[in-house]
Design a protein around this motif. Structure first.
Motif, mmCIF file in Angstrom:
data_model
loop_
_atom_site.group_PDB
_atom_site.id
_atom_site.type_symbol
_atom_site.label_atom_id
_atom_site.label_comp_id
_atom_site.label_asym_id
_atom_site.label_seq_id
_atom_site.Cartn_x
_atom_site.Cartn_y
_atom_site.Cartn_z
ATOM 1 N N GLY A 90 28.784 38.681 38.076
ATOM 2 C CA GLY A 90 28.945 39.627 39.164
ATOM 3 C C GLY A 90 30.357 40.143 39.281
ATOM 4 O O GLY A 90 31.232 39.845 38.457
ATOM 5 N N ILE A 91 30.560 40.933 40.336
ATOM 6 C CA ILE A 91 31.886 41.482 40.626
ATOM 7 C C ILE A 91 32.561 40.512 41.596
ATOM 8 O O ILE A 91 31.961 40.118 42.595
ATOM 9 C CB ILE A 91 31.763 42.880 41.261
ATOM 10 N N TYR A 92 33.790 40.150 41.301
ATOM 11 C CA TYR A 92 34.512 39.162 42.100
ATOM 12 C C TYR A 92 35.616 39.813 42.929
ATOM 13 O O TYR A 92 35.966 40.977 42.697
ATOM 14 C CB TYR A 92 35.123 38.103 41.167
ATOM 15 N N THR A 93 36.151 39.029 43.853
ATOM 16 C CA THR A 93 37.215 39.566 44.716
ATOM 17 C C THR A 93 38.458 39.937 43.910
ATOM 18 O O THR A 93 39.280 40.720 44.366
ATOM 19 C CB THR A 93 37.583 38.563 45.823
ATOM 20 N N THR A 94 38.606 39.359 42.737
ATOM 21 C CA THR A 94 39.579 39.862 41.762
ATOM 22 C C THR A 94 39.170 39.300 40.404
ATOM 23 O O THR A 94 38.205 38.527 40.321
ATOM 24 C CB THR A 94 41.037 39.495 42.114
ATOM 25 N N ASP A 95 39.857 39.687 39.349
ATOM 26 C CA ASP A 95 39.490 39.214 38.015
ATOM 27 C C ASP A 95 39.549 37.673 37.974
ATOM 28 O O ASP A 95 40.629 37.100 38.140
ATOM 29 C CB ASP A 95 40.481 39.814 36.997
ATOM 30 N N PRO A 96 38.408 37.011 37.758
ATOM 31 C CA PRO A 96 38.426 35.542 37.753
ATOM 32 C C PRO A 96 39.302 34.948 36.641
ATOM 33 O O PRO A 96 39.651 33.775 36.705
ATOM 34 C CB PRO A 96 36.955 35.155 37.572
ATOM 35 N N ARG A 97 39.675 35.766 35.663
ATOM 36 C CA ARG A 97 40.607 35.235 34.646
ATOM 37 C C ARG A 97 41.999 35.057 35.231
ATOM 38 O O ARG A 97 42.786 34.255 34.741
ATOM 39 C CB ARG A 97 40.712 36.209 33.468
ATOM 40 N N ILE A 98 42.321 35.868 36.256
ATOM 41 C CA ILE A 98 43.651 35.764 36.869
ATOM 42 C C ILE A 98 43.623 34.759 38.024
ATOM 43 O O ILE A 98 44.534 33.979 38.205
ATOM 44 C CB ILE A 98 44.115 37.151 37.370
ATOM 45 N N VAL A 99 42.543 34.808 38.798
ATOM 46 C CA VAL A 99 42.401 33.867 39.920
ATOM 47 C C VAL A 99 41.061 33.140 39.747
ATOM 48 O O VAL A 99 40.011 33.672 40.120
ATOM 49 C CB VAL A 99 42.431 34.613 41.279
#
Ligand code: ADP
Ligand code: ASP
Ligand code: MG
Length: 450
Positions: free
Chosen positions: A226-235
């Motif tokens: 899904g779409i996350y509150t920000t890129d899960p690779r960064i956070v």
């Protein structure tokens, strides 16, 4: 009444190898409305082909060609009857070799698109074979027959009216006979030469086909559920957004959230077609629904990041001439076919970034020498590179109180190079030095979303 149609698009990691392709096939077969499949090239292949199109020296070329061959042959070898498709893939690999040799002599944007298109052509051929060997009546469809575009190689714009007409006559009738599998990202211009829609363009293809065929849903299957509150690779602690509006998701995509290509939502919004984003590795994990309205849209929705931003600061040479200065700047930019992204002004200077929304397959540089020369005849030009654009996406941002303090209060340790706030109630954005970008996103996420 006609049968419901879902266009199911699978990105590079979802067709990276034999197992990934089979997982994606499971996803398709678990939903009888998924009758049109749009595929990206296998992960890493487009990058290799783009590099080959730049005409690297022979040793590198041979290495990259081997890598492309290895990725596709690893899939062929796992098929129960590899010989059926092997010759066809080998023909494509020969073409790639020939085109990359031509690129080493003289490269061009048209040649690049021709070469790069082989990634999607091969992944879709292999996927059809996997489905067939599982007993499914699947057919390969060459999207270039209907995806008519202009001849802006590397970032071609589709002609939606022609697409609707051709899709109606050439593709629609076949959806009732078989599971159709086609390519994302590629198209053809009026003379029949292959074009591409810009990096990440397969999402856009899926949405355009959804529009042309009156689909009831567009599914984007990728490597995150899904779409996350920000890129899960960064956070890594970013949260999944279960439901998001078209406007919010479009802002995210425009400002760099790679999970959707920036143009993807336009065809969906035009026709109110819901978009679903999920992971082909974990379809049971659910995903994000993108739709017209969502219940209680929050003030802060998400953070997006766009790297490699260049800031131009233009100082007028002549104070008296300041009137009309901006108009002259904009007319020069327009002549060079460039649109401005962020902008701030003072009486005699203007700072702006060039719009790099989405990126071209040909990796053209917008800031050309001829643009710089022309601007320099009007004003003093300062160029700063390696900046990153951070965008906070939300709702009613420009009407709410305390937003400035809440956002900038926690960014004290960082240099904010330029801030844009107030033009849109959906976003607040600013530039930071590229090396600080991830830390800025992490700091903001901790404070605004956790
Ligand atoms: P595909 O090859 O399937 O098109 P992409 O790599 O283009 O996949 O897009 C998926 C990636 O987008 C994720 O792996 C993730 O790192 C990145 N991404 C950036 N922003 C977001 C976000 N807000 N939510 C989810 N993923 C994001
Ligand atoms: N294969 C293309 C790319 O890597 C298109 C896509 O994946 O959407 O950009
Ligand atoms: Mg993508």
């Amino acid at each position: 009444m006609s049968q419901a149609l879902t266009v199911a698009k699978f990105g590079g990691t979802s067709v990276a190898d034999f197992d990934a392709m089979n997982r994606s096939a499971d996803v398709v077969l678990s939903d009888s409305s998924s009758r049109l499949v749009v595929l990206s090239a296998a992960a890493g292949v487009t990058n290799l082909l783009v590099s080959l199109a730049k005409g690297p020296e022979q040793a590198q070329r041979v290495f990259m060609l081997d890598e492309v061959r290895r990725i596709h042959h690893a899939i062929i070898e796992r098929l129960a009857q590899p010989q059926i498709i092997c010759d066809e893939i080998d023909r494509m690999l020969e073409n790639i070799t020939m085109l990359s040799e031509a690129a080493a002599l003289a490269t061009s944007n048209a040649l690049t698109d021709e070469l790069v298109s082989h990634g999607e052509l091969m992944s879709s051929l292999l996927f059809v074979e996997i489905l067939r060997q599982r007993g499914v009546n699947a057919q390969w469809f060459d999207i270039r027959k209907i995806m008519r575009t202009d001849d802006h190689f590397g970032r071609a714009e589709p002609d939606t009216l022609t697409l609707a007409e051709l899709a109606g006559t050439q593709l629609k009738p076949r959806l009732d006979e078989a599971l159709m599998v086609t390519q994302g990202f590629i198209g053809s211009e009026v003379k029949g030469r292959t074009t591409t829609l810009g990096r990440g363009g397969s999402d856009y293809t899926a949405a355009l086909l959804g529009e042309a065929l009156y689909a009831s849903r567009i599914d984007i299957w990728t490597d995150v559920p899904g779409i996350y509150t920000t890129d899960p690779r960064i956070v890594p602690g970013a949260k999944r957004i279960d439901e998001i509006t078209f406007e919010e998701a479009a802002e995210m995509a425009t400002f760099g959230a790679k999970v959707l290509h920036p143009a993807t939502l336009l065809p969906a919004v035009r026709n109110g077609i819901p978009v679903f984003v999920g992971s082909s590795k974990a379809p049971q994990a659910g995903g994000t629904r993108v739709c017209l309205e969502s219940a209680n849209p929050p003030l802060f929705r998400a953070l997006a990041l766009r790297r490699k931003q260049t800031l131009l600061t233009l100082h007028s040479l002549n104070m008296l001439h300041a009137r009309g200065f901006l108009a002259e700047v904009f007319s020069i930019l327009a002549r060079h076919n460039i649109s401005v992204d962020l902008i701030t002004t003072s009486e005699v200077s203007v700072a702006l970034t060039l719009d790099t929304t989405g990126s071209t397959s040909t990796e053209d540089n917008l800031l050309t020498q001829s643009l710089l020369t022309e601007l320099s005849s009007l004003c003093r030009v300062e160029v700063e590179e390696n900046l990153a654009l951070v965008a906070l996406i939300g709702n009613n941002l420009s009407q709410a109180r305390g937003v400035g303090k809440e956002v900038f209060g926690v960014l004290e340790p960082f240099n904010l190079r330029l801030i844009c706030y107030g033009a849109s109630s959906y976003n607040l954005c600013f530039l930071v030095p590229g090396d600080d970008a991830e830390q800025v996103i992490q700091t903001l996420h901790n404070n605004l979303f956790d």
